[in-house]
Write a protein that holds these residues in place. Structure first.
Motif, PDB file in Angstrom:
ATOM      1  N   ARG A  65     -10.803  61.589 -12.585  1.00  0.00           N
ATOM      2  CA  ARG A  65     -11.869  62.588 -12.513  1.00  0.00           C
ATOM      3  C   ARG A  65     -13.179  62.022 -13.051  1.00  0.00           C
ATOM      4  N   LEU A  66     -13.080  61.219 -14.109  1.00  0.00           N
ATOM      5  CA  LEU A  66     -14.274  60.556 -14.621  1.00  0.00           C
ATOM      6  C   LEU A  66     -14.822  59.557 -13.600  1.00  0.00           C
ATOM      7  N   GLY A  67     -13.919  58.895 -12.888  1.00  0.00           N
ATOM      8  CA  GLY A  67     -14.347  57.940 -11.864  1.00  0.00           C
ATOM      9  C   GLY A  67     -15.076  58.640 -10.727  1.00  0.00           C
ATOM     10  N   LYS A  68     -14.558  59.790 -10.310  1.00  0.00           N
ATOM     11  CA  LYS A  68     -15.189  60.527  -9.211  1.00  0.00           C
ATOM     12  C   LYS A  68     -16.576  61.005  -9.604  1.00  0.00           C
ATOM     13  N   VAL A  69     -16.682  61.590 -10.780  1.00  0.00           N
ATOM     14  CA  VAL A  69     -17.992  62.078 -11.199  1.00  0.00           C
ATOM     15  C   VAL A  69     -18.928  60.901 -11.506  1.00  0.00           C
ATOM     16  N   GLY A  70     -18.356  59.752 -11.914  1.00  0.00           N
ATOM     17  CA  GLY A  70     -19.176  58.558 -12.141  1.00  0.00           C
ATOM     18  C   GLY A  70     -19.811  58.054 -10.865  1.00  0.00           C
ATOM     19  N   LYS A  71     -19.061  58.116  -9.767  1.00  0.00           N
ATOM     20  CA  LYS A  71     -19.612  57.704  -8.470  1.00  0.00           C
ATOM     21  C   LYS A  71     -20.732  58.649  -8.052  1.00  0.00           C
ATOM     22  N   GLY A 107     -13.866  48.552   0.426  1.00  0.00           N
ATOM     23  CA  GLY A 107     -12.723  48.781  -0.463  1.00  0.00           C
ATOM     24  C   GLY A 107     -13.008  48.200  -1.830  1.00  0.00           C
ATOM     25  N   LEU A 108     -12.614  48.914  -2.881  1.00  0.00           N
ATOM     26  CA  LEU A 108     -12.964  48.504  -4.241  1.00  0.00           C
ATOM     27  C   LEU A 108     -12.406  47.140  -4.607  1.00  0.00           C
ATOM     28  N   MET A 109     -11.084  46.960  -4.466  1.00  0.00           N
ATOM     29  CA  MET A 109     -10.472  45.704  -4.909  1.00  0.00           C
ATOM     30  C   MET A 109     -10.927  44.511  -4.071  1.00  0.00           C
ATOM     31  N   PRO A 110     -10.976  44.611  -2.717  1.00  0.00           N
ATOM     32  CA  PRO A 110     -11.500  43.472  -1.949  1.00  0.00           C
ATOM     33  C   PRO A 110     -12.947  43.149  -2.311  1.00  0.00           C
ATOM     34  N   PHE A 111     -13.744  44.187  -2.577  1.00  0.00           N
ATOM     35  CA  PHE A 111     -15.147  43.960  -2.949  1.00  0.00           C
ATOM     36  C   PHE A 111     -15.243  43.225  -4.279  1.00  0.00           C
ATOM     37  N   LEU A 112     -14.474  43.704  -5.276  1.00  0.00           N
ATOM     38  CA  LEU A 112     -14.482  43.042  -6.585  1.00  0.00           C
ATOM     39  C   LEU A 112     -13.981  41.602  -6.481  1.00  0.00           C
ATOM     40  N   THR A 124     -16.126  54.484 -19.509  1.00  0.00           N
ATOM     41  CA  THR A 124     -17.180  53.598 -19.029  1.00  0.00           C
ATOM     42  C   THR A 124     -16.699  52.780 -17.841  1.00  0.00           C
ATOM     43  N   LEU A 125     -15.428  52.344 -17.914  1.00  0.00           N
ATOM     44  CA  LEU A 125     -14.862  51.557 -16.820  1.00  0.00           C
ATOM     45  C   LEU A 125     -14.933  52.325 -15.515  1.00  0.00           C
ATOM     46  N   PHE A 126     -14.531  53.581 -15.536  1.00  0.00           N
ATOM     47  CA  PHE A 126     -14.509  54.332 -14.285  1.00  0.00           C
ATOM     48  C   PHE A 126     -15.890  54.832 -13.884  1.00  0.00           C
ATOM     49  N   GLU A 127     -16.783  54.952 -14.838  1.00  0.00           N
ATOM     50  CA  GLU A 127     -18.177  55.209 -14.474  1.00  0.00           C
ATOM     51  C   GLU A 127     -18.740  53.993 -13.731  1.00  0.00           C
ATOM     52  N   ASN A 128     -18.405  52.812 -14.246  1.00  0.00           N
ATOM     53  CA  ASN A 128     -18.853  51.586 -13.574  1.00  0.00           C
ATOM     54  C   ASN A 128     -18.169  51.413 -12.219  1.00  0.00           C
ATOM     55  N   ILE A 129     -16.912  51.813 -12.144  1.00  0.00           N
ATOM     56  CA  ILE A 129     -16.225  51.755 -10.851  1.00  0.00           C
ATOM     57  C   ILE A 129     -16.937  52.669  -9.851  1.00  0.00           C
ATOM     58  N   GLY A 130     -17.374  53.847 -10.327  1.00  0.00           N
ATOM     59  CA  GLY A 130     -18.133  54.741  -9.458  1.00  0.00           C
ATOM     60  C   GLY A 130     -19.427  54.103  -8.987  1.00  0.00           C
ATOM     61  N   THR A 131     -20.098  53.399  -9.890  1.00  0.00           N
ATOM     62  CA  THR A 131     -21.332  52.697  -9.533  1.00  0.00           C
ATOM     63  C   THR A 131     -21.057  51.609  -8.499  1.00  0.00           C
ATOM     64  N   VAL A 132     -19.965  50.864  -8.702  1.00  0.00           N
ATOM     65  CA  VAL A 132     -19.600  49.813  -7.744  1.00  0.00           C
ATOM     66  C   VAL A 132     -19.298  50.418  -6.386  1.00  0.00           C
ATOM     67  N   GLN A 133     -18.542  51.509  -6.361  1.00  0.00           N
ATOM     68  CA  GLN A 133     -18.208  52.156  -5.088  1.00  0.00           C
ATOM     69  C   GLN A 133     -19.457  52.661  -4.383  1.00  0.00           C
ATOM     70  N   ASP A 134     -20.435  53.126  -5.164  1.00  0.00           N
ATOM     71  CA  ASP A 134     -21.694  53.565  -4.571  1.00  0.00           C
ATOM     72  C   ASP A 134     -22.439  52.384  -3.948  1.00  0.00           C
ATOM     73  N   GLY A 135     -22.367  51.213  -4.609  1.00  0.00           N
ATOM     74  CA  GLY A 135     -23.038  50.029  -4.078  1.00  0.00           C
ATOM     75  C   GLY A 135     -22.333  49.420  -2.889  1.00  0.00           C
TER      76      GLY A 135
END
Length: 626
Positions: free
Chosen positions: A205-211, A23-28, A324-335
């Motif tokens: 949508r930017l977050g999804k494509v960022g992931k 989960g994003l928030m627990p991970f962060l 950029t924030l949601f691109e980074n969120i996509g990267t975090v979700q991928d990790g």
């Protein structure tokens, strides 16, 4: 002063990291452990700076009103002088406020936070089971370790600066506009609502494509790294073009995600520009109308117009920051998918170190299959007595390597137990287990470090004399002394290249043998330990191996039967079962599977007949005095 701030957050905490939650928030939240107070301080300081910057517009309005009422040559009143002094003090104090914020952001967090995360992520990956790396590109894992740490930092800092700082800033601007006239709040409130609606549409949508882009980037990097890591095989089969196209396929996947992302960004920017133009026209025009009717002063018109122009420039910055924030969120979700995986093989809570007293190894009704797909071992029983040397024989897939991997606890058994000196290896620490075992493998891989470092890997506290002695026993000293690299390093200081690519197979194997000799563990595993050596060197090394095998429990795997025929006992395996065992002579006399294998080998080589009764004699032991 900067250096004192740099020391506030430790980049390499000694505590062992725990696998973060999904989960994003627990991970962060888990990633902020140890740095939360500094992130909270940064958020508070960002909000304070935002309030200060918004206040500057009120200051502008006061100055304009002051200049409108003041005539050249008129004395400055006490009230006006107090106002100017107050403004001056606030401006000077802002230097300290901004300095403190930038120190927290750039000295405390900017470098230390991602380093801290990389350190923890790397340790988590090192603890992963062998099966994890069998299913992943090394380059892909490396990319995730590096880019996820940076992405977490950017998400946290952007959240502090945008969501908190800019949120406070916009509220302050709306409040200041209302201070001049409540009606002037309406254009700004309308802009915030419409801008928020635009972000609700575009940002997810930017977050999804960022992931998707982060995953595509990892795949692209993994394919490129895989080609470089296996460059000898690529060259051998003349597949440079094939590898280029293999990487290109991943690059094209990355390109498609990039195009989709940029389309969304362009649409967002057009909508954003339309909104800020509407804000400037509405706020400026409404202010002029109220000034024309005498309901507000000149200073209010100047301040409100300046606020609208500031929001104009700021909205574009917010847009890019949010993208950029949601691109980074996509990267975090991928990790997250990688770093939240618990290792399949773990030490039990309270596991103790293995204590070796004699070196007895017992496989007690051991069963194992790989991922439920293929049963490799089924109720296997085997006892290796202390100091006994056994050889494992059998066709490929018989279960020999699996037996060794289970003893090293690279995998956990499905049922049964493996005991060393009566201790279940599942109940002891993995490090202590593997410290008690030395192994030479057929596929020798060296670290891209010096020859000295590679040999000392078996015993890091070894002296230079110990390292050289081990190399001499492994017949490696001669070629080591002749080595050099492009940086002018020679001999034992020579860098061997990735996976030891600068050395021949036989040279790598001799380094590996020296490493195990130096380790001098009580249990020794040999998996085709001399397969890459020529006959003359093999005989010399076998003498040294015979010496280090004295007093040790030895399990050797060999397809070339002559290399293990002199062992105390031979174990013949087939389809995960022991079908024969005994000495070389005993097994030949039974005329079973081993005898058939031996008849098809002469001196250990396939396809030739040999006298099946010829029993190889143990090689003469190496004497230090020789």
């Amino acid at each position: 002063m900067p250096r004192s701030f740099e020391r506030l957050l430790k980049p390499f905490p000694p505590e062992e990291p725990q696998a973060p939650p999904g989960g994003l928030m627990p991970f962060l939240w888990a990633c902020t452990r140890g740095s939360r107070r500094y992130i909270a301080l940064l958020a508070l300081l960002s909000a304070s700076v935002s309030i200060y910057e918004a206040w500057l517009f009120a200051f502008l309005g006061q100055v304009v009103d002051f200049l409108s009422a003041w005539k050249a040559g008129d004395p400055v009143s006490t009230q006006e002088r107090t106002m100017l002094w107050g403004i001056g003090l606030v401006l000077v104090a802002s230097i300290g406020l901004v300095a403190l914020r930038t120190m927290v952001q750039h000295q405390v967090l900017a470098i230390n936070l991602p380093l801290r995360l990389r350190w923890n992520f790397h340790r988590l990956m090192l603890r992963q089971s062998l099966s994890f790396f069998a299913n992943e590109f090394a380059g892909r894992v490396t990319t995730k370790v590096m880019q996820t740490a940076l992405a977490v930092r950017e998400v946290l800092l952007t959240f502090s600066e945008i969501v908190l700082g800019i949120g406070v800033y916009l509220l302050a601007i709306i409040a200041l506009a209302g201070g001049f006239d409540m009606r002037l709040m309406l254009p700004f409130i309308g802009w915030v609502v419409l801008y928020g609606a635009a972000m609700l549409y575009f940002v997810p949508r930017l977050g999804k494509v960022g992931k998707e882009q982060a995953d595509a980037r990892s795949s692209m990097t993994g394919r490129v790294t895989d080609a470089y890591s296996n460059i000898t095989t690529v060259k051998l089969f003349s597949h440079t073009r094939r590898e280029a196209h293999f990487a290109r396929a991943a690059m094209e996947g990355f390109r498609e995600t990039g195009y989709r992302q940029m389309r969304l960004v362009s649409q967002f920017e057009i909508v954003n520009q339309a909104l800020v133009v509407a804000l400037i026209l509405a706020a400026g025009g409404y202010a002029l109308q109220l000034w024309h009717t005498g309901e507000i002063g000149t200073g209010a018109v100047a301040a409100v117009t300046a606020m609208a122009l500031r929001v104009n420039s700021m909205s574009h910055w917010i847009m890019w920051q949010m993208a950029t924030l949601f691109e980074n969120i996509g990267t975090v979700q991928d990790g997250i998918a990688t770093f939240t995986q618990a290792a399949k093989v773990q030490d039990r809570p309270g596991a103790k170190d293995l204590q070796i007293t004699q070196g007895e190894v017992v496989f007690d009704r051991v069963s194992f299959n790989y991922n439920g797909e293929r049963q490799v071992l089924d109720g296997l029983n085997l006892t290796v007595k202390p100091g006994e040397r056994i050889g494992l024989v059998g066709r490929s897939g018989a279960g020999k390597s699996t037996l060794v991997n289970l003893l090293l606890r690279f995998y956990d058994v499905d049922s049964g137990q493996i005991r060393i000196d009566g201790q279940n290896i599942a109940h002891v620490t993995q490090d202590s287990l593997r410290n008690a075992i030395g192994m030479v493998t057929q596929d020798t891989s060296l670290l891209h470090r010096s020859i000295r470092d590679n040999i000392a890997y078996g015993r890091p506290d070894a002296t230079d004399a110990d390292i050289r002695a081990a190399a001499k026993h492994a017949q490696a000293n001669g070629f080591i002394e002749q080595l050099n690299d492009p940086h002018g390093r020679t001999g034992y200081d020579t860098q061997v290249g990735e996976r030891g690519v600068k050395l021949s197979g036989g040279q790598r194997q001799r380094i590996a043998i020296a490493r195990v000799m130096l380790k001098n563990a009580p249990i020794l595993l040999l998996d085709e330990a001399t397969s890459a050596l020529d006959s003359e060197v093999e005989i010399a090394i076998q003498e040294s191996l015979n010496e280090i095998m004295e007093g040790k429990t030895v399990i050797a795997i060999a397809h070339r039967l002559s290399t293990i025929a002199a062992m105390d006992r031979l174990i013949v395996m087939d389809h995960g079962h022991i079908i024969e065992q005994g000495s070389h002579a005993e097994l030949l006399s039974r005329n079973g599977t081993y005898a058939r294998l031996w008849r098809h080998q002469s001196g250990g080589f396939l396809g030739q007949e040999d006298d099946e009764q010829a029993v190889p004699q143990p090689v003469a032991k190496y004497h230090r005095s020789a």
